[in-house]
Design a protein around this motif. Structure first.
Motif, PDB file in Angstrom:
ATOM      1  N   MET A 151     -11.613  -3.829 -54.927  1.00  0.00           N
ATOM      2  CA  MET A 151     -12.012  -3.899 -56.333  1.00  0.00           C
ATOM      3  C   MET A 151     -12.542  -5.285 -56.699  1.00  0.00           C
ATOM      4  O   MET A 151     -12.662  -5.620 -57.866  1.00  0.00           O
ATOM      5  N   GLU A 152     -12.845  -6.098 -55.666  1.00  0.00           N
ATOM      6  CA  GLU A 152     -13.347  -7.441 -55.950  1.00  0.00           C
ATOM      7  C   GLU A 152     -14.713  -7.413 -56.619  1.00  0.00           C
ATOM      8  O   GLU A 152     -15.175  -8.428 -57.145  1.00  0.00           O
ATOM      9  N   GLU A 153     -15.378  -6.265 -56.617  1.00  0.00           N
ATOM     10  CA  GLU A 153     -16.679  -6.163 -57.274  1.00  0.00           C
ATOM     11  C   GLU A 153     -16.549  -6.082 -58.793  1.00  0.00           C
ATOM     12  O   GLU A 153     -17.553  -6.108 -59.507  1.00  0.00           O
ATOM     13  N   LEU A 154     -15.314  -5.965 -59.290  1.00  0.00           N
ATOM     14  CA  LEU A 154     -15.084  -5.907 -60.736  1.00  0.00           C
ATOM     15  C   LEU A 154     -14.716  -7.293 -61.259  1.00  0.00           C
ATOM     16  O   LEU A 154     -14.074  -8.082 -60.562  1.00  0.00           O
ATOM     17  N   TYR A 155     -15.091  -7.555 -62.489  1.00  0.00           N
ATOM     18  CA  TYR A 155     -14.643  -8.766 -63.164  1.00  0.00           C
ATOM     19  C   TYR A 155     -13.179  -8.587 -63.574  1.00  0.00           C
ATOM     20  O   TYR A 155     -12.672  -7.457 -63.629  1.00  0.00           O
ATOM     21  N   PRO A 156     -12.461  -9.678 -63.874  1.00  0.00           N
ATOM     22  CA  PRO A 156     -11.044  -9.564 -64.254  1.00  0.00           C
ATOM     23  C   PRO A 156     -10.853  -8.682 -65.488  1.00  0.00           C
ATOM     24  O   PRO A 156     -11.738  -8.572 -66.344  1.00  0.00           O
ATOM     25  N   ALA A 157      -9.681  -8.067 -65.555  1.00  0.00           N
ATOM     26  CA  ALA A 157      -9.357  -7.232 -66.711  1.00  0.00           C
ATOM     27  C   ALA A 157      -9.393  -8.067 -67.988  1.00  0.00           C
ATOM     28  O   ALA A 157      -9.031  -9.251 -67.991  1.00  0.00           O
ATOM     29  N   LEU A 158      -9.843  -7.448 -69.061  1.00  0.00           N
ATOM     30  CA  LEU A 158      -9.877  -8.129 -70.351  1.00  0.00           C
ATOM     31  C   LEU A 158      -9.601  -7.130 -71.451  1.00  0.00           C
ATOM     32  O   LEU A 158      -9.813  -5.927 -71.281  1.00  0.00           O
ATOM     33  N   ALA A 159      -9.118  -7.641 -72.563  1.00  0.00           N
ATOM     34  CA  ALA A 159      -8.791  -6.803 -73.711  1.00  0.00           C
ATOM     35  C   ALA A 159      -9.879  -6.939 -74.767  1.00  0.00           C
ATOM     36  O   ALA A 159     -10.576  -7.964 -74.826  1.00  0.00           O
ATOM     37  N   PRO A 160     -10.049  -5.923 -75.603  1.00  0.00           N
ATOM     38  CA  PRO A 160     -11.016  -6.057 -76.701  1.00  0.00           C
ATOM     39  C   PRO A 160     -10.561  -7.094 -77.716  1.00  0.00           C
ATOM     40  O   PRO A 160      -9.359  -7.273 -77.931  1.00  0.00           O
TER      41      PRO A 160
END
Length: 319
Positions: A1-10
């Protein structure tokens, strides 16, 4: 899943009244001053997913997610008793997107969609091309009759015969001429047991064929009644009405997208939305780029899919 940016909240969210008694849930994450981008979820009826935020560089993009009419956290939810879907069509959703864009004070936005989200993205962009800066589309689907027949009337059955037998099981032998119409009747049956069994079977079929290598997580997720019932009901409402499009309309009118840069990210072995549709759209859309992934099916987690989407979105982040 390294192709995703870090999780973030709205950092902002709300409900937007769009008429006919409907209110849409929306949220914004990422850079408040960044490049606007809107995510169109699939189904129709699946609702938005937090993972969708992670395709975008949060320092570069202002990321808008929303739940389409009847889905997710929008109200009324299709699973509520007596919900009328007559005011839930492709063109209602196109109009809803414009209301949301204006509500958020956005002039133009990148439109990102997968599967059914591609259909909606194309309908919106062909109606409001001046409001679309770019398109990034995954698992291309345009709701043509040939595409619906492939998924639901026997095409993909040649690849997944055991799962196809499970899909056929709820449908009486004498009603199997058009399985989309047959499933519409079953899912709308007033007997809750009949309706739920049909919805689970309809949804489980897609969960079984969505990934190039069938995965238990997709099978169980799509088979859960809480997901399957709204997913099936909205999808069947749309597909028995040809999504309120003339057959082939979105590819025939692809010339309206001239001047809008776009990338089509498509699994070569997509059993839900075979790549012929992406190829035909690419040929009809001047300036589009087709990225065919040799190791992928329809699932966003299939090999190369996340990397392809990140490459496409990163390429537009500074424009």
């Amino acid at each position: 899943m390294e192709e995703l940016y870090p999780a973030l909240a709205p950092h902002a969210s709300g409900m937007l009244e769009v008429g006919d008694g409907n209110s849409l849930y929306w949220e914004v994450s990422g850079n408040p001053d960044g490049k606007p981008a809107v995510v169109l979820h699939g189904g129709p009826g699946s609702g938005s997913a937090p993972l969708s935020r992670r395709h975008f560089d949060p320092s570069a993009y202002r990321i808008v997610l929303f739940d389409q009419r009847g889905a997710g956290r929008s109200t009324p939810h299709v699973s509520e008793p007596g919900v009328d879907l007559s005011g839930n069509t492709t063109w209602h959703l196109v109009a809803d997107m414009e209301r949301l864009r204006e509500h958020l004070g956005i002039d133009r936005w990148l439109v990102f969609g997968g599967s059914w989200g591609v259909t909606l993205a194309l309908a919106y962009a062909q109606t409001h091309p001046a409001r679309v800066s770019e398109l990034v589309l995954r698992g291309v689907f345009t709701a043509r009759r040939s595409e619906l027949d492939w998924i639901y009337n026997g095409g993909a059955a040649h690849l997944f015969p055991e799962e196809w037998a499970d899909y056929l099981a709820p449908v009486p032998q004498d009603q199997r001429g058009d399985l989309v119409e047959a499933y519409r009747r079953l899912v709308d049956d007033p007997d809750r047991a009949v309706s739920e069994r049909a919805a689970v079977a309809w949804s489980a079929w897609e969960g079984a064929i969505v990934s190039i290598v069938p995965q238990l997580s997709y099978r169980t997720g799509y088979s859960a009644p809480a997901f399957a019932v709204p997913f099936a009901r909205i999808a069947l409402h749309y597909f028995t009405n040809d999504a309120w499009l003339s057959d082939g309309q979105l590819i025939r009118d692809a010339g309206l997208l001239s001047g809008i840069p776009g990338v089509l990210v498509q699994g070569r072995y997509d059993a839900v939305c075979p790549p012929t549709t992406a190829y035909e759209l690419h040929r009809a859309w001047p300036g589009s780029q087709l990225m065919l992934l040799d190791g992928a099916g329809h699932a966003i987690t299939d090999p190369g899919m996340l990397a392809g989407l990140r490459m496409a979105l990163d390429s537009f982040s500074g424009s």
